[in-house]
Design a protein around this motif. Sequence first.
Motif, short mmCIF file in Angstrom:
data_model
loop_
_atom_site.label_atom_id
_atom_site.label_comp_id
_atom_site.label_asym_id
_atom_site.label_seq_id
_atom_site.Cartn_x
_atom_site.Cartn_y
_atom_site.Cartn_z
N ASP A 27 0.84 -1.21 0.00
CA ASP A 27 0.00 0.00 0.00
C ASP A 27 0.87 1.26 0.00
OD1 ASP A 27 -2.32 -1.46 -0.03
OD2 ASP A 27 -2.67 -1.33 2.13
N SER A 38 -2.11 1.65 -8.16
CA SER A 38 -2.99 0.89 -7.27
C SER A 38 -2.18 -0.12 -6.46
CB SER A 38 -4.06 0.16 -8.07
OG SER A 38 -3.48 -0.90 -8.82
N SER A 39 -2.75 -0.57 -5.35
CA SER A 39 -2.08 -1.57 -4.52
C SER A 39 -1.88 -2.87 -5.29
CB SER A 39 -2.89 -1.84 -3.25
OG SER A 39 -2.91 -0.69 -2.43
#
Length: 220
Positions: free
Chosen positions: A173, A182-183
């Motif tokens: 994260d 995005s993660s």
Amino acid sequence: MIRVLLVDDQPLIRSGFRAILDLEDDIEVVAEAGDGLAGLALAREHLPDVALVDVQMPVVDGIEATRRIAADPALTGVHVVILTNYGFDEYVFDALRAGAAGFLVKDIVPEDFLHAVRVAARGDALLAPSITRKLIDRYVSQPLDAGTGAVLEGLTNREREAVALVARGLSNDEIAGHMVISSLTAKTHVNRAMTKLHARDRAQLVVIAYESGLVAPRDR
């Protein structure tokens, strides 16, 4: 269910860890051993998710046991966590080189111990940013061999960036936030880098990042 193998030559230590682990519904202690050789045999027999291995043991020590587990294709799913009394002793980085996913100090509080077992079972490294900095400052201060950066040639620029951030102790994260992705994409970059570099886990990426010169020992 997370399957755990305990390998420590002190029965009292093993019984203490077992007492904590046995209280959890999602964790099962599948076997115990008092030396590294017996631990290796039990790892092959039970295929645990996590092996908690003491550094100093008779017959075969924890570092050699870790090295043998890491080298065995049948044990790729076993995540070794080294147990130590001393924190940042001279064995810690050797253990990471050998293939350990991280390490725990034996005076850890039960809540943190349980969290660490679950983290290791997921395949994540037990290397917080502060731990990473201390390890690298203390154990990776020698000049790098010429040409070690060649191991990274197969990585894309984004994968290199992700590996560098892993080496600084960032989670997926946190990597995503830093790289503005995005993660899931961050996790993909990390996983692809692990595959290309033949790294068992994130701890191995930390070792590779510093040994290759991607991240400097005192780079902040």
